[in-house]
Scaffold this motif. Structure first.
Motif, PDB file in Angstrom:
ATOM      1  N   TRP A  61      11.680 -23.845  -4.509  1.00 29.05           N
ATOM      2  CA  TRP A  61      11.141 -23.874  -3.152  1.00 29.05           C
ATOM      3  C   TRP A  61       9.771 -24.557  -3.138  1.00 29.05           C
ATOM      4  O   TRP A  61       9.507 -25.445  -2.327  1.00 29.05           O
ATOM      5  N   HIS A  62       8.910 -24.169  -4.071  1.00 28.58           N
ATOM      6  CA  HIS A  62       7.575 -24.754  -4.127  1.00 28.58           C
ATOM      7  C   HIS A  62       7.634 -26.216  -4.554  1.00 28.58           C
ATOM      8  O   HIS A  62       6.919 -27.065  -4.003  1.00 28.58           O
ATOM      9  N   THR A  79       9.373 -26.953   4.202  1.00 24.88           N
ATOM     10  CA  THR A  79      10.192 -26.163   3.275  1.00 24.88           C
ATOM     11  C   THR A  79      11.594 -26.763   3.239  1.00 24.88           C
ATOM     12  O   THR A  79      11.969 -27.558   4.106  1.00 24.88           O
ATOM     13  N   SER A 127      15.219 -20.781  -5.562  1.00 28.77           N
ATOM     14  CA  SER A 127      14.294 -19.919  -6.291  1.00 28.77           C
ATOM     15  C   SER A 127      12.882 -20.235  -5.837  1.00 28.77           C
ATOM     16  O   SER A 127      12.628 -21.264  -5.199  1.00 28.77           O
ATOM     17  N   ARG A 128      11.930 -19.369  -6.165  1.00 21.73           N
ATOM     18  CA  ARG A 128      10.537 -19.614  -5.788  1.00 21.73           C
ATOM     19  C   ARG A 128      10.042 -20.934  -6.364  1.00 21.73           C
ATOM     20  O   ARG A 128       9.358 -21.701  -5.691  1.00 21.73           O
ATOM     21  N   ASP A 129      10.357 -21.215  -7.621  1.00 25.87           N
ATOM     22  CA  ASP A 129       9.887 -22.451  -8.247  1.00 25.87           C
ATOM     23  C   ASP A 129      10.499 -23.673  -7.576  1.00 25.87           C
ATOM     24  O   ASP A 129       9.805 -24.674  -7.332  1.00 25.87           O
ATOM     25  N   PHE A 150       3.268 -14.415  -4.652  1.00 27.32           N
ATOM     26  CA  PHE A 150       4.684 -14.776  -4.612  1.00 27.32           C
ATOM     27  C   PHE A 150       5.458 -14.115  -5.740  1.00 27.32           C
ATOM     28  O   PHE A 150       6.648 -13.845  -5.610  1.00 27.32           O
ATOM     29  N   SER A 151       4.786 -13.852  -6.858  1.00 29.29           N
ATOM     30  CA  SER A 151       5.480 -13.230  -7.986  1.00 29.29           C
ATOM     31  C   SER A 151       5.922 -11.815  -7.663  1.00 29.29           C
ATOM     32  O   SER A 151       6.821 -11.272  -8.308  1.00 29.29           O
ATOM     33  N   LEU A 158      11.286 -16.603   2.224  1.00 30.20           N
ATOM     34  CA  LEU A 158      11.606 -17.823   1.489  1.00 30.20           C
ATOM     35  C   LEU A 158      13.051 -18.210   1.784  1.00 30.20           C
ATOM     36  O   LEU A 158      13.862 -17.391   2.199  1.00 30.20           O
TER      37      LEU A 158
END
Length: 434
Positions: free
Chosen positions: A231-232, A335, A227-229, A214-215, A222
């Motif tokens: 989202w998770h 999600t 943001s990825r953080d 993911f990085s 997504l």
């Protein structure tokens, strides 16, 4: 035995391609390559095709919770919550209520295709299939005769199974797998899939196309406004709300450090499947969880029976109903955009039998093992007496299932050739990495 193939059916390759519309595009060539290995691997990836075929056939009307994709490689070893090695069904992406025969036919046809992969004679193929089906009928009769509480908790005694296996090839393979399975855990996964970054933090190794960190990810998959953080974290909090309180307490000892998309299986390749890495607060223990996208079962268009609206919940509840014991970390989530997932442990003693290493006797014995397991799963959710009544004579039932299994296997081989033709024409892309 010559069985006419089905006619007036949807184009099987178009059904497969329609499944791919919202999948990870860089993994679609991988999926096609895995399906192109043999008719059996094609069959593994085409539950959607067989569902359409099964829906056109008459059935008993006796309903159970179906696995939905009960081919012989969707059985295997895994760890119980008490750390015992179990053998059971282990894939439930397509689980759905439906006629019990549909799972039996899926298993029986896979036995024919596996026997053909082993270059067994037609007579041996038929013997393997008939004995598999008769073992299902015999096991169901045994379950129907038992009190429901006793039946509900029955498990295979693996030590006794290995000791009493008639086939030496299966006996040796089960002994090896039982030892290897207990080495497949989060620590082993981390040793193979992870590395340390410059700060000394564990990270999942970026190894595209099969593992995509993911990085490193900047694509469209997504949710745009997260943001990825974030989202998770949203997914994780909903997952925590859907598991037992004591596991919530256990997971409070861990912090999430990384996530990566990871291709799995054959039919699932390209769906949004990922692995997540957690490390405990002391930095001594690791935990790897797998996230799998859950879409509507391929059986849903053909069976008018209710299931949970959340597809991850459908998978989790179906698995818990069919298995005698299930992964305690099994739970569902979504999600922020509302896409459905379920989570489970990754490589927690999970391992399947490599049937290419078996001889005719070993495949026959393995078919009986899978049949007992499937019958137990059906007995937990369906009317055992009604199933036995629908089966009637086990010999006649096996003969009928054999005829249909040969037809499905023949059709799978024709469909496989259609796939190869479209690959050769350049219409369908493949990958040298699969």
């Amino acid at each position: 035995m010559q069985t006419p193939v089905l006619v007036d059916r949807p184009d099987p390759i178009n059904l497969v391609l329609a499944q791919e519309e919202d999948r990870l595009d860089w993994l679609l060539p991988v999926r096609h390559s895995r399906m192109a290995v043999s008719p059996f691997t094609f069959y593994r990836g085409t539950a959607v095709v067989m569902a359409a075929d099964l829906a056109r056939q008459p059935h008993s009307g006796v309903m159970v919770q179906l696995c939905g994709d009960a081919h012989l490689l969707n059985f295997g070893f895994y760890a119980s919550p008490e750390r015992q090695l179990l053998f059971d069904l282990n894939d439930f992406d397509e689980t759905h209520p439906g006629p019990f025969e549909w799972d039996v036919q899926r298993l029986a046809a896979s036995m024919i295709l596996a026997a053909r992969d082993l270059n067994l004679s037609v007579k041996q193929q038929e013997k393997v299939c008939r004995r598999t089906v008769r073992a299902y009928a015999k096991a169901m009769a045994q379950f129907a005769a038992k009190p429901v509480l006793e039946m509900w908790v029955m498990q295979l005694d693996l030590d006794r199974l290995i000791e009493e296996a008639e086939s030496k090839s299966l006996q040796c393979l089960l002994q090896s797998l039982a030892a290897r399975a207990q080495q497949r855990n989060s620590r082993q996964a981390v040793s193979k899939l992870c590395e340390k970054d410059r700060s000394g933090e564990l990270r999942i190794r970026h190894d595209p196309p099969l593992i995509f960190s993911f990085s490193e990810f900047q694509g469209k998959w997504l949710d745009y406004n997260k943001s990825r953080d974030e989202w998770h974290q949203d997914m994780y909090e909903l997952y925590l709300a859907n598991i037992r309180p004591e596991l919530q307490a256990l997971l409070s000892n861990f912090r999430h450090v990384d996530t990566a998309f990871k291709a799995v299986g054959v039919g699932s390749v390209g769906t949004h499947c990922a692995i997540g890495l957690w490390v405990d607060q002391r930095g001594e223990e690791v935990l790897v969880l797998q996230s799998k996208q859950a879409k509507a079962s391929v059986l849903a268009p053909y069976v008018c029976l209710s299931t949970p609206e959340h597809q991850g919940q459908r998978v989790v509840q179906g698995q818990r109903l069919m298995q005698t014991a299930s992964d305690p970390f099994l739970g569902w989530t979504s999600t922020p955009a509302g896409n459905h997932y379920y989570w489970r442990q990754f490589r927690d003693w999970k391992l399947s039998v490599d049937v290419s290493l078996l001889d005719a006797e070993g495949l026959t014995d393995y078919g009986r093992l899978c049949s007992w397991t499937l019958a137990k799963a059906h007995a937990r959710s369906g009317d055992r007496g009604a199933i036995c009544a629908a089966i009637g004579s086990s010999k006649a039932f096996a003969a009928a299932m054999l005829e249909q299994a040969v037809g499905h296997a023949d059709q799978a081989q024709l469909d496989y050739q259609a796939l190869l033709t479209r690959i050769a024409s350049g219409e369908i892309a493949t990958s040298h990495v699969y």
